[in-house]
Enzyme design. Structure first.
Site, PDB file in Angstrom:
ATOM      1  N   LYS A 115       5.892  -4.177  -3.960  1.00 32.46           N
ATOM      2  CA  LYS A 115       7.336  -3.965  -3.848  1.00 32.46           C
ATOM      3  C   LYS A 115       7.860  -4.200  -2.444  1.00 32.46           C
ATOM      4  CE  LYS A 115      11.354  -2.601  -5.346  1.00 32.46           C
ATOM      5  NZ  LYS A 115      12.090  -3.683  -6.022  1.00 32.46           N
ATOM      6  N   GLU A 149      18.164 -16.822  -8.126  1.00 33.46           N
ATOM      7  CA  GLU A 149      17.685 -15.466  -8.421  1.00 33.46           C
ATOM      8  C   GLU A 149      17.179 -15.372  -9.871  1.00 33.46           C
ATOM      9  OE1 GLU A 149      16.847 -12.925  -6.862  1.00 33.46           O
ATOM     10  OE2 GLU A 149      17.133 -11.161  -8.109  1.00 33.46           O
ATOM     11  N   HIS A 183      20.616 -36.136  -7.818  1.00 32.15           N
ATOM     12  CA  HIS A 183      19.913 -36.635  -6.643  1.00 32.15           C
ATOM     13  C   HIS A 183      18.403 -36.409  -6.731  1.00 32.15           C
ATOM     14  CE1 HIS A 183      23.765 -37.435  -4.797  1.00 32.15           C
ATOM     15  NE2 HIS A 183      24.151 -36.255  -5.260  1.00 32.15           N
ATOM     16  N   LYS A 218      13.268 -14.356 -10.895  1.00 33.62           N
ATOM     17  CA  LYS A 218      12.858 -13.291 -11.836  1.00 33.62           C
ATOM     18  C   LYS A 218      11.803 -13.824 -12.804  1.00 33.62           C
ATOM     19  CE  LYS A 218      14.478 -11.169  -9.719  1.00 33.62           C
ATOM     20  NZ  LYS A 218      14.433 -10.127  -8.751  1.00 33.62           N
ATOM     21  N   ASN A 220      -2.019   1.847   5.787  1.00 34.99           N
ATOM     22  CA  ASN A 220      -1.083   0.863   5.260  1.00 34.99           C
ATOM     23  C   ASN A 220      -0.684  -0.042   6.413  1.00 34.99           C
ATOM     24  OD1 ASN A 220       1.030  -0.532   4.024  1.00 34.99           O
ATOM     25  ND2 ASN A 220       2.496   1.124   4.343  1.00 34.99           N
ATOM     26  N   GLY A 221      -0.812  -1.347   6.260  1.00 39.50           N
ATOM     27  CA  GLY A 221      -0.419  -2.272   7.328  1.00 39.50           C
ATOM     28  C   GLY A 221      -1.545  -3.233   7.652  1.00 39.50           C
ATOM     29  N   GLU A 234       8.436 -14.358 -11.014  1.00 37.97           N
ATOM     30  CA  GLU A 234       7.781 -13.110 -10.611  1.00 37.97           C
ATOM     31  C   GLU A 234       7.125 -12.373 -11.757  1.00 37.97           C
ATOM     32  OE1 GLU A 234      11.336 -11.225  -8.828  1.00 37.97           O
ATOM     33  OE2 GLU A 234       9.934 -10.599  -7.294  1.00 37.97           O
ATOM     34  N   ARG A 282       3.861  -0.040  -4.926  1.00 39.78           N
ATOM     35  CA  ARG A 282       3.667  -0.557  -3.575  1.00 39.78           C
ATOM     36  C   ARG A 282       2.414  -1.423  -3.454  1.00 39.78           C
ATOM     37  NH1 ARG A 282       6.747   2.181   0.204  1.00 39.78           N
ATOM     38  NH2 ARG A 282       5.364   1.397   1.811  1.00 39.78           N
ATOM     39  N   TRP A 295      -2.540  -2.865  -1.629  1.00 44.20           N
ATOM     40  CA  TRP A 295      -2.208  -4.276  -1.801  1.00 44.20           C
ATOM     41  C   TRP A 295      -3.072  -4.986  -0.758  1.00 44.20           C
ATOM     42  CZ3 TRP A 295      -0.159  -8.398   1.004  1.00 44.20           C
ATOM     43  CH2 TRP A 295       0.274  -9.489   0.232  1.00 44.20           C
ATOM     44  N   CYS A 327       0.816  -1.215   0.000  1.00 39.97           N
ATOM     45  CA  CYS A 327       0.000   0.000   0.000  1.00 39.97           C
ATOM     46  C   CYS A 327       0.856   1.275   0.000  1.00 39.97           C
ATOM     47  CB  CYS A 327      -0.937   0.099   1.208  1.00 39.97           C
ATOM     48  SG  CYS A 327      -2.030  -1.300   1.365  1.00 39.97           S
TER      49      CYS A 327
HETATM   50  C1  F6R Z   1      12.294 -10.090  -5.784  1.00 42.25           C
HETATM   51  C2  F6R Z   1      11.905  -9.118  -4.802  1.00 42.25           C
HETATM   52  C3  F6R Z   1      11.558  -9.591  -3.446  1.00 42.25           C
HETATM   53  C4  F6R Z   1      12.353  -8.784  -2.411  1.00 42.25           C
HETATM   54  C5  F6R Z   1      11.961  -9.186  -0.995  1.00 42.25           C
HETATM   55  C6  F6R Z   1      12.741  -8.418   0.034  1.00 42.25           C
HETATM   56  O1  F6R Z   1      12.536  -9.513  -7.020  1.00 42.25           O
HETATM   57  O2  F6R Z   1      11.866  -7.941  -5.065  1.00 42.25           O
HETATM   58  O3  F6R Z   1      11.806 -10.943  -3.310  1.00 42.25           O
HETATM   59  O4  F6R Z   1      13.711  -9.003  -2.633  1.00 42.25           O
HETATM   60  O5  F6R Z   1      10.594  -8.941  -0.810  1.00 42.25           O
HETATM   61  O6  F6R Z   1      12.521  -7.049  -0.060  1.00 42.25           O
HETATM   62  P1  F6R Z   1      13.464  -6.031   0.637  1.00 42.25           P
HETATM   63  O7  F6R Z   1      14.815  -6.135   0.031  1.00 42.25           O
HETATM   64  O8  F6R Z   1      12.847  -4.691   0.388  1.00 42.25           O
HETATM   65  O9  F6R Z   1      13.498  -6.380   2.096  1.00 42.25           O
END
Ligand code: F6R
Length: 614
Positions: A609, A484, A507, A488, A101-102, A491, A27, A75, A2
């Site tokens: 985010k 990683e 394995h 990507k 927010n929260g 996501e 957000r 969100w 949010c």
């Molecule tokens: C992946 C991504 C998330 C963040 C995770 C931690 O692309 O963006 O997996 O890495 O939510 O977020 P931060 O770094 O803000 O604590």
């Protein structure tokens, strides 16, 4: 999670609020809404879906020009994303419009209490309890800020709240606990927002609010108190980046822009942190060297991509410091009674500095008297504020939901920390540290080199656009790069993707290999790394079973040529630095593939985010 904004000043509040929401849409984008005060009435527009839907609603039914307004991009947690559950929420008596927010954890009990007082709820949200409660308090004649403090004292959980009262069109009140809130101070105008990007267009002067604080904003200025009404200390700061950093600058996606910003992001993160002769200089690490010398265990705690950055760092930190380093997912760490003592160093990694799971891990670690160092990209966020020391990454604002430059700068910052610890502990000679530091400092132009040769990844995305499943293999630091790379794809391209340690393949996971399955393999440097030949064997194994191999290997590594369907060349660096290069084509590939599939790369479904709820 949010994004929230409030505005008081001479500009049309409606436009300021919508512009701010646009910048904070990363957000959360399940719904959006705003409220203004017009001639003693609260007027609200809100819609499920992205801000574009709200803008259509505003075009169909415009709001008047007013000098005060609040807005929210959501969100969803409690209650489905719908028009009715969108914020702002207006109390039944019409006295308050409120955004949040929260998560209000005790909302059910509060709701029951309010319903017993004949309050009728119109949404399923936890937020409405705060709006209704505040509405009742204000209707009883309580001053708006006093009422906000009274409500905050009753709430449990995480919340940033902003409220307006139609009888007071020159005032807005906001509060925060465990959730972010910054105040922007312009010429005769004020902003409150989750993030400075909401008001960077208008002012760079900001005030960071502390935990459990209430801010009362009037035309005369801002007053900050704690929840009991005592004056509170605040931290004014200047935002160091400008509007262009929060805009796409001609790119189709923020993510793509951020991928291309990585050479600068890494260079900025390293800048000023070592002397010309390669000694580490981390002035911000206010932990006495004596205390660091007593450290006998390091635990890195983070989530998502930041966790994978931690996994990369583990290899380097243990190698350089000879101190055992564990890496834990924050949401697991907190709830398994981890062994932490006064001689444990906890390192948290967070781009946003707001991630609730990571924050809870910090609190737990500090209760056990461990020292906590945060690696963070957001100045003044809660995580660095609650840590003993912070190493900032200077990536600039990361707006694309999928982390790119955040990840790379986290690895770079962890390396700075690892080398610094080796220097303090004396586990490496000065010239060894200097050699690594100089090589690290030389990576930004090499990252640029990788960026300059990404064209084959575009072509590859076209070829693989209909794939259902993709695998990634790596060993040593290449393993977290594989994880990683897979994240990507999950996501933003909504593709089944898995990363495996190449040696683990036999394995179990090798059973997934079937004719034509694309497998990315990150090959360690040739000759200087004992694992190189083993990974080359792994490529042969999967290829023999029909896999389509996309091999990332360093320049001049001809040994891989016969086994690669597609070969991507990486500049030569030592093993520990290879992740800084190898992840870049994987990020770009995911961005390309998601674009081809027509997905919203910057706002992938179900994600937000920063995850400010547990
Ligand atoms: C992946 C991504 C998330 C963040 C995770 C931690 O692309 O963006 O997996 O890495 O939510 O977020 P931060 O770094 O803000 O604590």
């Amino acid at each position: 999670m949010c994004g929230i904004i409030g505005y008081l000043g001479p500009r049309p509040a409606r436009d300021v609020v919508v512009a701010g929401l646009r910048r904070m849409e990363y957000r959360g984008y399940d719904s959006a809404g705003l409220a203004v005060i017009d001639h003693g009435r609260i007027l609200v527009r809100k819609r499920a879906g992205k801000i574009a839907n709200l803008e259509s609603a505003l075009a169909a039914e415009p709001l008047p020009d007013t000098e005060i307004g609040i807005g929210h991009t959501r969100w969803a947690t409690h209650g489905v994303p719908s028009d009715v559950n969108a914020h702002p929420h207006v109390s039944g008596n019409g006295r308050i419009a409120l955004i949040h927010n929260g998560i209000i954890e005790n909302f059910a009990a509060l709701r029951t209490e309010l319903e017993a007082q004949d309050v009728v709820f119109s949404s399923q949200t936890d937020t409405e309890t705060a709006a209704q409660y505040l509405g009742l308090e204000v209707a009883r004649g309580t001053d708006l800020a006093d009422a906000m403090r009274a409500v905050c004292r009753r709430l449990e959980g995480a919340f940033t709240l902003v409220a307006i009262d139609p009888t007071q069109p020159d005032r807005l009140v906001a509060a925060r606990r465990n959730s972010p809130l910054v105040v922007g101070v312009g010429e005769g105008e004020f902003f409150v927002a989750s993030d400075v990007s909401a008001f960077i267009e208008f002012t760079r002067s900001a005030i960071e609010l502390g935990q459990d604080q209430v801010v009362d904003v009037t035309r005369d200025g801002v007053t900050v108190t704690d929840f009991q009404g005592q004056p509170a200390e605040t931290h004014p700061f200047e935002v160091t980046w400008d509007l262009s950093a929060a805009e796409k600058a001609g790119y189709d996606w923020f993510m793509r822009k951020e991928i291309f910003e990585q050479p600068k992001a890494v260079a900025d993160t390293l800048l000023g942190r070592f002397t010309p002769d390669g000694a580490l200089k981390l002035d911000e690490l206010h932990i006495p060297e004596d205390e660091l010398r007593r450290i006998d265990k390091i635990i890195i705690v983070a989530c998502g991509s930041a966790y994978y950055a931690g996994l990369v760092a583990k290899y380097a930190i243990e190698h350089w410091t000879r101190v055992a380093c564990e890496v834990e997912i924050a949401s697991e760490f907190r709830y398994r009674d981890p062994i932490i003592t006064r001689t444990t160093l906890v390192v948290t990694i967070s781009q946003s500095g707001e991630t609730a799971d990571t924050l809870m891990a910090i609190r737990h670690a500090r209760e056990q008297h461990a020292k906590v160092i945060a690696i963070c990209n957001t100045n003044g966020a809660t995580i660095p504020r609650e840590s003993d020391a912070v190493i900032y990454t200077y990536a600039g604002p990361e707006i694309g939901v999928a982390s790119t430059k955040g990840f790379l700068t986290q690895v770079a910052a962890c390396y700075l920390l690892g080398l610094y610890l080796a220097q303090v502990l004396g586990t490496k000679f000065g010239d060894e540290i200097a050699a690594v530091m100089h090589e690290l400092a030389a990576t930004p132009p090499l990252i640029q080199k990788v960026l300059d040769r990404l064209e084959p990844m575009r072509e590859l995305a076209r070829r693989l656009v209909d794939q259902r499943s993709v695998l990634f293999l790596g060993r040593h630091v290449g393993y977290p790069v594989a994880l990683e790379g897979a994240l990507k794809l999950k996501e933003i391209a909504y593709l089944h993707a898995e990363g495996f340690p190449a040696g683990e393949l036999k394995h179990g996971p090798i059973a997934l290999v079937e004719e034509g399955i694309p497998i990315f393999v990150i090959v360690p440097p040739q000759g200087r790394d004992q694992l190189h030949d083993k990974v080359v064997s792994n490529i042969q194994e999967v290829r023999a079973r029909g896999a389509y191999t996309i091999v990332l290997a360093e320049e001049d590594d001809t040994e891989v040529d016969p086994y690669a369907d597609i070969l991507f060349r990486l500049p030569r660096v030592s093993t520990l630095l290879q992740p800084l290069l190898a992840i870049v084509p994987l990020q770009f590939f995911a961005c390309e593939l998601a674009t081809l599939k027509g997905y919203d790369v910057d706002q992938p479904r179900n994600l937000a985010k920063s995850v400010t709820v547990e």
